[in-house]
Design a protein around this motif. Structure first.
Motif, mmCIF file in Angstrom:
data_model
loop_
_atom_site.group_PDB
_atom_site.id
_atom_site.type_symbol
_atom_site.label_atom_id
_atom_site.label_comp_id
_atom_site.label_asym_id
_atom_site.label_seq_id
_atom_site.Cartn_x
_atom_site.Cartn_y
_atom_site.Cartn_z
ATOM 1 N N ASP A 1 36.959 -2.856 -23.278
ATOM 2 C CA ASP A 1 35.482 -2.707 -22.350
ATOM 3 C C ASP A 1 34.506 -2.998 -22.800
ATOM 4 O O ASP A 1 34.028 -2.058 -23.959
ATOM 5 C CB ASP A 1 35.734 -1.150 -22.311
ATOM 6 N N VAL A 2 33.494 -4.066 -22.440
ATOM 7 C CA VAL A 2 32.267 -3.969 -22.824
ATOM 8 C C VAL A 2 31.608 -2.794 -22.138
ATOM 9 O O VAL A 2 31.547 -2.868 -20.832
ATOM 10 C CB VAL A 2 32.174 -5.372 -22.798
ATOM 11 N N ALA A 3 30.994 -2.806 -23.008
ATOM 12 C CA ALA A 3 29.492 -1.386 -22.197
ATOM 13 C C ALA A 3 28.688 -2.086 -21.066
ATOM 14 O O ALA A 3 27.614 -3.095 -22.122
ATOM 15 C CB ALA A 3 29.157 -0.903 -22.790
ATOM 16 N N GLY B 1 19.081 -10.433 -29.603
ATOM 17 C CA GLY B 1 17.722 -9.217 -30.606
ATOM 18 C C GLY B 1 18.443 -7.267 -29.648
ATOM 19 O O GLY B 1 17.750 -6.892 -29.067
ATOM 20 N N THR B 2 19.990 -7.099 -29.123
ATOM 21 C CA THR B 2 20.249 -5.784 -28.397
ATOM 22 C C THR B 2 20.411 -5.184 -29.798
ATOM 23 O O THR B 2 21.939 -5.696 -30.261
ATOM 24 C CB THR B 2 20.474 -5.995 -27.522
ATOM 25 N N TYR B 3 20.416 -3.870 -29.787
ATOM 26 C CA TYR B 3 21.349 -3.265 -30.832
ATOM 27 C C TYR B 3 22.720 -2.305 -29.409
ATOM 28 O O TYR B 3 23.387 -1.014 -30.772
ATOM 29 C CB TYR B 3 21.264 -2.460 -31.594
ATOM 30 N N GLU B 4 22.643 -2.174 -28.355
ATOM 31 C CA GLU B 4 23.276 -1.911 -27.446
ATOM 32 C C GLU B 4 24.773 -2.586 -27.333
ATOM 33 O O GLU B 4 25.365 -1.879 -26.530
ATOM 34 C CB GLU B 4 22.323 -1.272 -26.231
ATOM 35 N N LEU B 5 24.681 -3.620 -27.903
ATOM 36 C CA LEU B 5 26.083 -4.059 -27.294
ATOM 37 C C LEU B 5 27.499 -3.907 -28.048
ATOM 38 O O LEU B 5 26.892 -4.044 -29.629
ATOM 39 C CB LEU B 5 25.867 -5.703 -27.578
ATOM 40 N N PHE B 6 28.443 -3.206 -27.701
ATOM 41 C CA PHE B 6 29.488 -2.399 -28.773
ATOM 42 C C PHE B 6 30.744 -2.545 -27.576
ATOM 43 O O PHE B 6 30.553 -2.280 -26.425
ATOM 44 C CB PHE B 6 29.343 -1.097 -29.242
ATOM 45 N N VAL B 7 31.948 -2.430 -28.355
ATOM 46 C CA VAL B 7 32.954 -3.132 -27.402
ATOM 47 C C VAL B 7 34.072 -2.142 -27.916
ATOM 48 O O VAL B 7 34.171 -1.554 -29.351
ATOM 49 C CB VAL B 7 33.400 -4.422 -27.221
ATOM 50 N N THR B 8 34.385 -1.547 -26.909
ATOM 51 C CA THR B 8 36.086 -0.434 -27.563
ATOM 52 C C THR B 8 37.012 -1.546 -27.164
ATOM 53 O O THR B 8 37.557 -1.711 -26.158
ATOM 54 C CB THR B 8 36.529 0.782 -26.748
ATOM 55 N N VAL B 9 37.986 -1.368 -27.784
ATOM 56 C CA VAL B 9 39.577 -2.313 -27.645
ATOM 57 C C VAL B 9 40.095 -1.822 -28.837
ATOM 58 O O VAL B 9 40.724 -1.500 -29.209
ATOM 59 C CB VAL B 9 38.982 -3.943 -27.706
#
Length: 707
Positions: free
Chosen positions: A395-397, A443-451
């Protein structure tokens, strides 16, 4: 008085009052721009439609608009309030009826309806006129909400009548507007509009027509006829649209094309376009254009006997058509946006999963929110160079096109990493570096992925997993002769990718008869419910499933936790079969003889495979219904697939021309006119629908009796 004032007779010896000014004239000349409502031109179209209905109605009616409950009414109501007219127009109701507004059961009723949206009906109401007396008459008083195009409460409609039909009709108009505000697709609009028109006008035949966008300038029409058997199943089915050319002489198409209403009191209005005897028997017909800027269409109402169309009826039809036009425009925009978003979403997911001798694989993806935005959930399954099977769900935010694009990057990178070095912890470590780099690049620090990524080794009968902030996968275990049970895999979850993932793996047994289930958090998360509750419900549902078939378990998982979710839902299931299965497929052409050919092919094949006659009969009947449905609604060729294992028979029918499902509430759409739905539920042990990139797949499963 708010719709609760009795008539006042002229006292003996008193000269009659001068003629009252028409309510419509007073309303039209009132300085609405000086009120909180603004000018009439700025009012919401749904509110304007309600005003037109009120002013044209012969029954006493009033509207209370806005938070101040500003008063607006028709001529019949003006007669009730007497000397208060015409000064009452545009004033707060509490000021107009200051003597009685605070009495119990008067102003508080209107205010509560406006505040809560709950309708009010008093069938025998003595209606107070002054604070010191009661009018001897008894009236029916009804209050219901008036909603704008967005479904928000804009005011209260008050009806005073001595006959039930008038009250019912106006209440239904308000309910009709509310029902249309919740529609998403043209199918939804057609279903709501036809049901309302048939019941509210007590008609014999109603129809709804729209221009066929992208269809060469033709028309699409769907109808309902009095006496049709329409049960709960039918209400969930897509309507059967009839198509016509651009120069179609059908009254609905003529009215929609010209933008002018057409009324026939007595004649044969459908003689040239009748589809059957129901159309031929219509003698009176009204066709009213939708009057929408972005779409052409019309609503028709017909009777089998001569019928004179009165002015109030024409006004009500015009108001109804305007509401339908607004809903149709929204639906057309939604379907265009939805189709683009979902095509983008699913084009980044694998269209075909691997076919292996002992590993059966299935996946399911359902869009969250309103189905109108691409999301970041993804799944994949692929054969590794070692011969093992790699499985992943992540899941990509985000819920937008950018999230879907990042999802495509992550999925492609994960497969590339796994094909180079399939160790799950190393794959996720490399993926963590990629996600961190993408976040730095944008330039974003809100990119996170659960896998969660796993490798299934058939020879060693084991599963090796690594997880980065993702829910632990579930394994349904059911060995030969054992009771099925479900347990979550004990694997270190760690942090999501992009915010400090630390590699870690876990290895568990994965034996013949087991089924692995990977899922996104949208499966188990619900508002006002703890995560542990959703996880427990999922495990209970999977353990209670009649078999470990992956397609059936995907459907079971998505329906395991009740309640709506705003998140995307993705599920991937892999079954380690006890023995290899047998499979076959048939491409079905879009022609009338196709269902018969499917029946003969399937009967011969299952007989050759020595399937029990009782199973063959049920399977052939269900497949015939599904094939007919696919050809009827999609209009293109279909594909029938059969998979036979020692435990069950799985049959799926896929089309390539339908829009597929739109929301999870509609995933039980199935077959023609409800008959197929009943057959599938009665003859199969499990069934469901799976949306695909260019259509949808309906499947069913029948458990086999012991040999």
């Amino acid at each position: 008085m708010p719709g609760t004032v009795g008539r006042v007779p002229t006292p003996a010896g008193q000269a009659p009052r001068a003629p009252m000014p028409r309510a419509a004239t007073v309303v039209g000349h009132h300085e609405w721009g000086a009120t909180v409502l603004g000018t009439r031109e700025s009012w919401d179209p749904a509110v304007r439609a309600a005003v037109e209905v009120v002013l044209a109605s012969p029954a006493p009616m009033a509207l209370y608009l806005g938070d101040e409950l500003l008063l607006l009414y028709n001529d019949a109501y003006a007669e009730l309030i007497g000397d208060r007219h015409p000064q009452a127009v545009g004033r707060p109701a509490a000021e107009v009826f200051d003597q009685v507004w605070r009495l119990p059961g008067v102003g508080d009723v209107v205010e509560q309806t406006y505040r809560t949206g709950e309708p009010f009906l008093e069938k025998e109401a003595p209606l107070p006129l002054h604070s010191d007396g009661l009018d001897p008459s008894v009236y029916i008083w009804a209050c219901s909400t008036v909603r704008d195009s967005g479904g928000r409460i804009a005011g209260v409609l008050s009806v005073v009548a001595e006959t039930n039909p008038a009250t019912r009709q106006l209440q239904e108009l308000s309910e009709f507007a509310a029902a249309l505000s919740g529609t998403l697709t043209l199918d939804d609009v057609a279903r709501v509009a036809l049901r309302y028109a048939l019941t509210s006008f007590d008609a014999d035949r109603v129809s709804f027509a729209v221009d066929d966008a992208g269809g060469g300038g033709g028309w699409r029409l769907v109808r309902r006829v009095r006496g049709e058997l329409v049960d709960e199943a039918d209400e969930r089915l897509p309507p059967l649209w009839r198509r016509g050319p651009a120069d179609w002489p059908a009254p609905a198409a003529l009215s929609a094309g010209s933008g002018q209403p057409r009324f026939v009191d007595d004649g044969e209005p459908l003689r040239d376009t009748a589809a059957d005897r129901h159309d031929q028997r219509v003698r009176a017909l009204a066709a009213v254009p939708l009057r929408a800027s972005g779409v052409r269409g019309a609503l028709t109402v017909g009777y089998r006997t001569p019928h004179a169309w009165t002015a109030p009826e024409r006004a009500l039809l015009a108001a109804s058509a305007e509401l339908v036009g607004q809903a149709t425009e929204r639906a057309r925009r939604f379907e265009t946006q939805h189709g683009t978003a979902q095509l983008l979403q699913r084009s980044m997911l694998p269209e075909n999963l691997p076919s292996l001798p002992l590993l059966r694989i299935a996946a399911r993806y359902d869009p969250g929110v309103d189905g109108n935005a691409a999301g970041g959930d993804f799944y994949d399954a692929f054969v590794l160079p070692t011969g093992d099977l790699g499985v992943v769900l992540g899941d990509v935010a985000g819920h937008d096109v950018q999230a879907a694009a990042r999802m495509g990057q992550v999925r492609a990178a994960l497969r590339a990493l796994a094909l180079n070095d399939p160790r799950p912890d190393q794959v996720l470590a490399g993926l963590d570096r990629l996600v961190t780099s993408l976040g730095s690049e944008t330039g974003t620090y809100e990119l996170f992925v659960t896998v969660a990524f796993g490798v299934i080794d058939v020879e060693r009968e084991q599963l090796t997993l690594a997880s980065a902030g993702h829910p632990a996968p579930l394994v349904r275990r059911c060995g030969p002769g054992g009771e099925p049970r479900a347990q979550y895999v004990d694997v270190p979850t760690g942090a999501p990718l992009g915010i400090g993932y630390h590699p870690a793996t876990g290895t568990v047994a994965f034996s013949p008869g087991d089924t692995l289930l990977l899922f996104s958090d949208g499966v188990v998360e619900r508002r006002r419910q703890g995560l542990s509750h959703g996880l427990a419900r999922l495990a209970e549902s999977v353990a209670a499933a009649p078999s470990g078939d992956p397609r059936a378990l995907c459907a079971t998982a998505t329906a395991s936790v009740p309640g709506a979710t705003e998140d995307d839902v993705a599920v991937l299931a892999v079954e380690y079969a006890l023995r290899p299965s047998r499979s076959a497929r048939m491409e079905v052409p879009a022609e009338p003889t196709a269902p018969s050919r499917v029946r003969h092919w399937m009967t011969a094949l299952l007989t050759e495979w020595r399937v029990a006659e009782s199973v063959i009969g049920a399977a052939v009947l269900c497949t015939s219904e599904l094939t007919t449905n696919a050809l009827l609604h999609a209009g293109t060729e279909a594909r029938v697939e059969i998979d036979l294992s020692p435990e069950r028979l799985l049959v799926s029918v896929a089309d390539s021309g339908s829009r597929g499902t739109v929301t999870r509430a509609r995933t039980d759409t199935l077959s023609s006119r409800g008959r197929g739905l009943g057959l599938i539920e009665e003859l199969s042990d499990a069934w469901g629908t799976d949306p695909t990139v260019r259509g949808s797949t309906v499947w069913f499963e029948i458990l086999l009796p012991p040999a």
